[in-house]
Design a protein around this motif. Structure first.
Motif, PDB file in Angstrom:
ATOM      1  N   VAL A   1       0.838  14.451 -11.731  1.00 26.42           N
ATOM      2  CA  VAL A   1       0.763  15.669 -10.917  1.00 26.42           C
ATOM      3  C   VAL A   1       2.108  15.962 -10.250  1.00 26.42           C
ATOM      4  O   VAL A   1       2.487  17.120 -10.080  1.00 26.42           O
ATOM      5  CB  VAL A   1      -0.371  15.631  -9.868  1.00 26.42           C
ATOM      6  N   GLY A   2       2.852  14.882  -9.904  1.00 32.68           N
ATOM      7  CA  GLY A   2       4.180  15.085  -9.324  1.00 32.68           C
ATOM      8  C   GLY A   2       5.099  15.792 -10.297  1.00 32.68           C
ATOM      9  O   GLY A   2       5.795  16.754  -9.948  1.00 32.68           O
ATOM     10  N   ALA A   3       5.088  15.334 -11.547  1.00 34.31           N
ATOM     11  CA  ALA A   3       5.968  15.917 -12.562  1.00 34.31           C
ATOM     12  C   ALA A   3       5.546  17.351 -12.898  1.00 34.31           C
ATOM     13  O   ALA A   3       6.383  18.232 -13.083  1.00 34.31           O
ATOM     14  CB  ALA A   3       5.948  15.051 -13.820  1.00 34.31           C
ATOM     15  N   LEU A   4       4.237  17.595 -12.958  1.00 35.03           N
ATOM     16  CA  LEU A   4       3.757  18.942 -13.259  1.00 35.03           C
ATOM     17  C   LEU A   4       4.096  19.906 -12.117  1.00 35.03           C
ATOM     18  O   LEU A   4       4.487  21.054 -12.342  1.00 35.03           O
ATOM     19  CB  LEU A   4       2.244  18.938 -13.508  1.00 35.03           C
ATOM     20  N   ALA A   5       3.962  19.399 -10.864  1.00 36.62           N
ATOM     21  CA  ALA A   5       4.259  20.248  -9.708  1.00 36.62           C
ATOM     22  C   ALA A   5       5.728  20.647  -9.704  1.00 36.62           C
ATOM     23  O   ALA A   5       6.087  21.758  -9.321  1.00 36.62           O
ATOM     24  CB  ALA A   5       3.906  19.522  -8.416  1.00 36.62           C
TER      25      ALA A   5
ATOM     26  N   ALA B   1      -4.472  18.708  -5.800  1.00 36.34           N
ATOM     27  CA  ALA B   1      -4.790  20.103  -5.481  1.00 36.34           C
ATOM     28  C   ALA B   1      -3.593  20.797  -4.835  1.00 36.34           C
ATOM     29  O   ALA B   1      -3.296  21.962  -5.130  1.00 36.34           O
ATOM     30  CB  ALA B   1      -6.000  20.163  -4.554  1.00 36.34           C
ATOM     31  N   GLY B   2      -2.878  20.051  -3.969  1.00 31.39           N
ATOM     32  CA  GLY B   2      -1.690  20.611  -3.339  1.00 31.39           C
ATOM     33  C   GLY B   2      -0.577  20.888  -4.334  1.00 31.39           C
ATOM     34  O   GLY B   2       0.290  21.730  -4.105  1.00 31.39           O
ATOM     35  N   SER B   3      -0.591  20.166  -5.471  1.00 34.36           N
ATOM     36  CA  SER B   3       0.421  20.373  -6.508  1.00 34.36           C
ATOM     37  C   SER B   3       0.064  21.539  -7.421  1.00 34.36           C
ATOM     38  O   SER B   3       0.779  21.822  -8.376  1.00 34.36           O
ATOM     39  CB  SER B   3       0.582  19.106  -7.358  1.00 34.36           C
ATOM     40  N   GLY B   4      -1.084  22.152  -7.169  1.00 30.46           N
ATOM     41  CA  GLY B   4      -1.457  23.337  -7.928  1.00 30.46           C
ATOM     42  C   GLY B   4      -2.456  23.098  -9.052  1.00 30.46           C
ATOM     43  O   GLY B   4      -2.766  24.015  -9.813  1.00 30.46           O
ATOM     44  N   LEU B   5      -2.974  21.871  -9.200  1.00 31.03           N
ATOM     45  CA  LEU B   5      -3.984  21.637 -10.221  1.00 31.03           C
ATOM     46  C   LEU B   5      -5.352  22.103  -9.724  1.00 31.03           C
ATOM     47  O   LEU B   5      -5.639  22.042  -8.529  1.00 31.03           O
ATOM     48  CB  LEU B   5      -4.059  20.153 -10.585  1.00 31.03           C
ATOM     49  N   GLY B   6      -6.188  22.549 -10.645  1.00 30.35           N
ATOM     50  CA  GLY B   6      -7.515  23.015 -10.288  1.00 30.35           C
ATOM     51  C   GLY B   6      -8.445  21.856  -9.976  1.00 30.35           C
ATOM     52  O   GLY B   6      -8.127  20.697 -10.243  1.00 30.35           O
ATOM     53  N   LEU B   7      -9.601  22.191  -9.416  1.00 32.79           N
ATOM     54  CA  LEU B   7     -10.598  21.176  -9.066  1.00 32.79           C
ATOM     55  C   LEU B   7     -11.022  20.383 -10.300  1.00 32.79           C
ATOM     56  O   LEU B   7     -11.072  19.152 -10.288  1.00 32.79           O
ATOM     57  CB  LEU B   7     -11.810  21.873  -8.430  1.00 32.79           C
ATOM     58  N   LEU B   8     -11.296  21.092 -11.379  1.00 34.63           N
ATOM     59  CA  LEU B   8     -11.757  20.460 -12.610  1.00 34.63           C
ATOM     60  C   LEU B   8     -10.671  19.556 -13.192  1.00 34.63           C
ATOM     61  O   LEU B   8     -10.932  18.444 -13.658  1.00 34.63           O
ATOM     62  CB  LEU B   8     -12.136  21.554 -13.621  1.00 34.63           C
ATOM     63  N   GLN B   9      -9.407  20.052 -13.144  1.00 38.13           N
ATOM     64  CA  GLN B   9      -8.285  19.264 -13.676  1.00 38.13           C
ATOM     65  C   GLN B   9      -8.083  17.994 -12.864  1.00 38.13           C
ATOM     66  O   GLN B   9      -7.868  16.911 -13.422  1.00 38.13           O
ATOM     67  CB  GLN B   9      -7.012  20.114 -13.659  1.00 38.13           C
TER      68      GLN B   9
END
Lengths: 244, 102
Positions: free
Chosen positions: A64-68, A38-46
Motif C-alpha cells: 500500500v505504501g508503494a501504491l500510494a 484506506a488512507g493510502s487510497g485503497l478501497g474497503l474491498l481492496q
C-alpha cells in the motif's frame, strides 16, 4: 521414549495462553493496516482482500505504501513479494516440526508467518508445536482481518488520516519488525546501506524501484563478507611467507 | 484496476512462497548462502521502506512530523515497549507535532 516426550510436554493451557498472547497483540495491529491502507487510497474491498489473501503484515504495508506513492503495480508487488520470501524459510522449519499431512499443507500455508513460527519454535515437542501453531494462526488470522475492516471503516469516518498522525503507523511497524534483526555488524551495515540507497535513489528512479535496488545491499554485504574472509586468509599466508 | 493487479500478484506470490516452504524438501534450499541471504533481504527491505515512508513525499525527500514520530517509536523500542505501544507512540507524537504546527 514416549514417557520422556510426555514429560517434556508443556500443559495445553500454557501453550494456548502464549499463543493467544501473540495472536491478540499482533492481531489488533491489523487496525493500523486498515487505516493506513484506506488512507493510502485503497478501497474497503481492496484493503480487506489484502489481509485475507496476502496475510503477511510487512508485505501488505509495503504494497500500500508503494501504491500510494504512485508506483506501478508490478514493482509494488515485487517489493512486497521479496519481503514475503522469508516465509518460505519459516515453512522449511515448520514442516519438519509439525509434520503435517500433505493434504493439510495448502491450508496451513496461509498461516506461515513470523508470529506463528516464533510460537511454534518455542515449543518442546510436536504436540504443543501443533497446538501453538493452530491457536496463534487462528486467533491472529481472525483478529487481523476483523481489525483491518474496522481500521478501514474508521479511516473513512475520521477523514484526514494525516492529521491524526496515522501515516506514521506504517514506518513504525517496519521499524518494530526490523529492530530485533539488527544483531550483528553485517546486519547493521546492510540496513545502513539500504537506507542510503533507498533515499539516495528516490529522486531519480521510478517509484518502487529504489527499494528493489536497496535490496541489493543484502547480496553485496554477503559478497564483501566473503571477500574479507578470503582477504584475511591470504594476508595471513602472505605474512607467513614474508617472515621466511 | 492497477491496484487489483498489484493485490492479485502479491497474494499469489506470497502464498506460493509460504506453500513452497512447506512442500519443498529442506535440503534443496538449505545452502548456507541462500539461508543467509533470506535472513538479510528483509533487513535491507525493511530499512529502505522505513526510511522512505518517513522521509519521502513522492520523489522529494522531506523532514516532517513523521520523523519525530519514528524517533518516538525508536525510543519505545529501546525501552522494550510492546508492539502496539511502539506504533501508538509514533502516531501520537506525529499527530502532536502536526497539531502544534510542525
Amino acid at each position: 521414549m514416549d514417557q520422556t516426550a510426555e514429560g517434556a510436554d508443556k500443559p495445553d493451557s500454557a501453550v494456548v495462553r502464549d499463543a493467544l498472547g501473540v495472536g491478540v497483540a499482533v492481531g489488533l495491529s491489523g487496525f493500523a493496516f486498515g487505516v493506513t491502507s484506506a488512507g493510502s487510497g485503497l478501497g474497503l474491498l481492496q484493503t480487506c482482500a489484502l489481509s485475507l489473501l496476502v496475510f503477511t503484515g510487512a508485505s501488505q504495508f509495503a504494497l500500500v505504501g508503494a501504491l500510494a506513492a504512485g508506483g506501478n503495480p508490478f514493482t509494488a508487488a515485487a517489493g512486497a513479494f521479496f519481503l514475503g520470501v522469508r516465509n518460505a524459510f519459516y515453512g522449511l522449519r515448520l514442516s519438519q516440526l509439525l509434520a503435517l499431512p500433505r493434504a493439510l499443507r495448502p491450508f496451513a500455508a496461509q498461516w506461515v508467518i513470523d508470529e506463528t513460527t516464533a510460537v511454534t519454535l518455542a515449543q518442546p515437542t510436536r504436540r504443543p508445536a501443533r497446538l501453538g501453531f493452530t491457536v496463534t494462526g487462528l486467533s491472529l488470522y481472525l483478529l487481523w482481518n476483523l481489525t483491518t475492516l474496522l481500521g478501514a471503516l474508521g479511516a473513512r469516518a475520521i477523514g484526514d488520516t494525516r492529521a491524526w498522525g496515522l501515516d506514521a503507523a506504517g514506518p513504525a511497524v517496519f521499524l518494530a519488525l526490523l529492530a530485533p534483526m539488527l544483531k550483528t555488524v553485517t546486519e547493521r551495515a546492510v540496513a545502513a546501506l539500504a537506507v542510503l540507497l533507498g533515499l539516495g535513489l528516490l529522486p531519480v528512479l521510478p517509484v518502487g524501484v529504489p527499494v528493489l535496488v536497496a535490496a541489493l545491499a543484502a547480496p553485496l554485504a554477503l559478497f564483501v563478507e566473503g571477500r574479507r574472509r578470503d582477504g584475511t586468509r591470504q594476508e595471513e599466508q602472505a605474512g607467513s611467507e614474508e617472515d621466511r | 484496476m492497477n491496484t487489483w493487479i498489484a493485490i492479485g500478484v502479491t497474494a499469489l506470490g506470497c502464498y506460493a512462497v509460504k506453500l513452497a516452504g512447506l512442500l519443498v524438501p529442506a535440503h534443496t534450499v538449505e545452502r548456507p548462502y541462500v539461508r543467509r541471504l533470506a535472513a538479510l533481504l528483509p533487513v535491507a527491505l525493511l530499512a529502505a521502506l522505513t526510511a522512505q515512508q518517513t522521509f519521502a513525499d513522492g520523489h522529494a525527500l522531506v523532514l516532517d512530523a513523521r520523523a519525530a514520530g519514528l524517533g518516538a517509536a525508536a525510543v519505545a523500542l529501546v525501552l522494550r515497549a510492546p508492539f502496539l505501544l511502539v506504533v501508538a507512540a509514533a502516531v501520537v507524537v506525529t499527530a502532536g507535532v502536526r497539531a502544534v504546527g510542525g
